[in-house]
Design an enzyme around this catalytic site. Structure first.
Site, PDB file in Angstrom:
ATOM      1  N   CYS A  55       0.780  -1.270   0.198  1.00  0.00           N
ATOM      2  CA  CYS A  55      -0.150   0.147   0.058  1.00  0.00           C
ATOM      3  C   CYS A  55       0.872   0.949   0.037  1.00  0.00           C
ATOM      4  CB  CYS A  55      -1.161   0.054   1.167  1.00  0.00           C
ATOM      5  SG  CYS A  55      -2.119  -0.505   0.329  1.00  0.00           S
ATOM      6  N   ASN A 155       0.665 -14.283  -9.478  1.00  0.00           N
ATOM      7  CA  ASN A 155       0.465 -14.579  -8.818  1.00  0.00           C
ATOM      8  C   ASN A 155      -0.861 -14.599  -8.215  1.00  0.00           C
ATOM      9  OD1 ASN A 155       2.122 -17.486  -9.121  1.00  0.00           O
ATOM     10  ND2 ASN A 155       3.364 -16.234  -7.737  1.00  0.00           N
ATOM     11  N   SER A 163       1.783 -13.683  -1.402  1.00  0.00           N
ATOM     12  CA  SER A 163       1.494 -13.390  -0.048  1.00  0.00           C
ATOM     13  C   SER A 163       0.516 -12.033   0.515  1.00  0.00           C
ATOM     14  CB  SER A 163       3.000 -13.431   0.049  1.00  0.00           C
ATOM     15  OG  SER A 163       3.522 -11.946  -0.565  1.00  0.00           O
TER      16      SER A 163
HETATM   17  P1  H2U Z   1       3.735 -12.469  -4.357  1.00  0.00           P
HETATM   18  O1  H2U Z   1       2.570 -12.041  -5.334  1.00  0.00           O
HETATM   19  O2  H2U Z   1       3.744 -13.989  -4.762  1.00  0.00           O
HETATM   20  O3  H2U Z   1       2.903 -12.999  -3.108  1.00  0.00           O
HETATM   21  O4  H2U Z   1       4.707 -12.408  -4.200  1.00  0.00           O
HETATM   22  C1  H2U Z   1       5.462 -10.991  -3.426  1.00  0.00           C
HETATM   23  C2  H2U Z   1       6.431 -10.458  -3.640  1.00  0.00           C
HETATM   24  O5  H2U Z   1       7.046  -9.398  -2.933  1.00  0.00           O
HETATM   25  C3  H2U Z   1       7.879 -11.350  -3.088  1.00  0.00           C
HETATM   26  O6  H2U Z   1       8.549 -12.260  -4.642  1.00  0.00           O
HETATM   27  C4  H2U Z   1       7.957  -9.716  -1.986  1.00  0.00           C
HETATM   28  C5  H2U Z   1       8.294 -10.933  -2.416  1.00  0.00           C
HETATM   29  O7  H2U Z   1      10.098 -10.987  -2.472  1.00  0.00           O
HETATM   30  N1  H2U Z   1       8.200  -8.640  -1.003  1.00  0.00           N
HETATM   31  C6  H2U Z   1       9.275  -7.224  -1.410  1.00  0.00           C
HETATM   32  O8  H2U Z   1       9.870  -6.614  -2.453  1.00  0.00           O
HETATM   33  N2  H2U Z   1       9.155  -6.881   0.330  1.00  0.00           N
HETATM   34  C7  H2U Z   1       8.166  -6.701   1.001  1.00  0.00           C
HETATM   35  O9  H2U Z   1       8.446  -6.212   1.687  1.00  0.00           O
HETATM   36  C8  H2U Z   1       7.722  -7.721   1.093  1.00  0.00           C
HETATM   37  C9  H2U Z   1       7.633  -8.851  -0.164  1.00  0.00           C
HETATM   38 ZN    ZN Z   2      -2.138  -2.820  -0.062  1.00  0.00          ZN
END
Ligand code: H2U
Ligand code: ZN
Length: 346
Positions: A55, A155, A163
């Site tokens: 966000c 995804n 996630s």
């Molecule tokens: P998904 O869309 O498959 O959940 O992946 C989210 C990606 O966001 C994941 O590759 C990254 C994770 O490494 N991420 C960040 O770069 N920073 C964050 O603070 C949390 C998640």
């Molecule tokens: Zn959000």
């Protein structure tokens, strides 16, 4: 003996893009859609979630703060699977232990500042901005000398390992052309050498004529369930024109891609009346500086849901050991998707 019927008799189908076979067992679905179609309540999410790392204005892992972005937002993945500064090198012990260092760049693409939305719920101009960002990123990352392939994907849904529900996708790009696009590239090149035409142009023309596997279309794109689909409601979006990447899309074609993305994802959401999970990816020509006259831009949607919001297809047993299998025919899946409205659930 009855005559061989694709809608009734077990058979295998050939995927000309990957040269893999898939087993189809239509007789196992003779019973149409029995059982409860339980409808879990649609989750309603706030437009802003103070605990969401995507966000606007929020802090991500590592302490970086997102800007107060108002449309799309791209950042380098904080846990990148590939890194630009990996030292080059390889290990080779005979023909059995072979490894190569691999460099790359991984990014996260936020589609919207609104935490509550999915692509299906975004308006066409907002989806168009996502298309523009994909094209910009493909161009910018692909221009790096050590990046030879750019994979844009999404995804969606917890069941796909996503996630975070905030609308977003990812980009992983690297030095070598990964397996799937490599195989598809070879198949397209071989087809072109053999037939003198493009595999996916020929396929788009065939499906436009037959229409049984079409889901929806517009002047520039078609969405269909491929004849060789593995996932129950797998679809592919194909450009009608022979182009190899998003960069060749005209302004009007970019709008048309946004249009078909919205209409397809809305249909998916209407199928079981849940926010439909999937893995989606864009296949474009490698960015290795070479010519790829046989490459045809397309998008794959691989959704795991089978016959309700909770019954999921697993690739296990025979599928891990032999080849993928499905019961519901691609034609029946296309008919179901085709019959759904393109307006969001009330
Ligand atoms: P998904 O869309 O498959 O959940 O992946 C989210 C990606 O966001 C994941 O590759 C990254 C994770 O490494 N991420 C960040 O770069 N920073 C964050 O603070 C949390 C998640
Ligand atoms: Zn959000």
């Amino acid at each position: 003996m009855a005559e061989f019927d694709l809608s009734e008799h077990p058979h295998r189908r050939f995927n000309p893009l990957t040269k893999q076979w898939i087993l189809v067992s239509p007789h196992r679905t003779r019973r149409p859609w029995q059982g409860q179609q339980e409808k879990p309540p649609r989750e309603s999410r706030p437009s802003y979630d103070s605990t969401c790392y995507l966000c606007p204005g929020n802090e991500r892992a590592g302490g970086v703060r997102n800007p107060p972005y108002t449309s799309t937002f791209v950042f380098d993945n904080d846990f990148a699977a590939l890194l630009p500064d990996t030292p080059q090198g390889e290990r080779k012990e005979g023909d059995l232990l072979i490894a190569q260092a691999e460099r790359g760049i991984c990014r996260v693409v936020c589609y919207s500042p609104d935490h509550s939305l999915t692509m299906a719920e975004m308006d066409p101009p907002a989806i168009r901005r996502v298309v523009d960002v994909w094209a910009e990123q493909y161009k910018e990352i692909g221009a790096r000398s050590f990046i030879n392939y750019v994979q844009i994907f999404e995804n969606k849904g917890e069941i796909m390992g996503c996630s975070n529900p905030h609308p977003h996708g990812q980009i992983w790009s690297n030095e070598t052309v990964p397996q799937e696009p490599y195989i598809e590239g070879q198949a397209q090149a071989e087809y072109r050498a053999r037939k003198g035409s493009c595999l996916l142009c020929d396929y788009a023309a065939l499906e436009t004529r037959q229409r049984v596997r079409m889901v929806c279309d517009n002047g520039h794109f078609i969405a269909l369930v491929p004849f060789w689909a593995v996932w129950p409601f797998e679809t592919m979006i194909l450009s009608r024109r022979h182009i190899a990447s998003l960069l060749e899309l005209s302004d009007e074609e970019r709008d048309a891609l946004a249009d078909i993305l919205r209409r397809l994802t809305v249909r998916y959401d209407r199928l079981f009346e849940v926010s439909f999970p999937y893995t989606m990816g864009i296949h474009q020509q490698p960015t290795d500086g070479r010519n790829h006259p046989a490459w045809h831009l397309h998008l794959h949607f691989y959704p795991p849901l089978l016959r309700s919001a909770t019954v999921k297809k697993f690739m296990v047993g025979y599928e891990m050991l032999a080849n993928p299998q499905r019961d519901l025919t691609p034609e029946a899946a296309a008919e179901r998707l085709r019959s759904l409205p393109e307006t969001p659930a009330p």
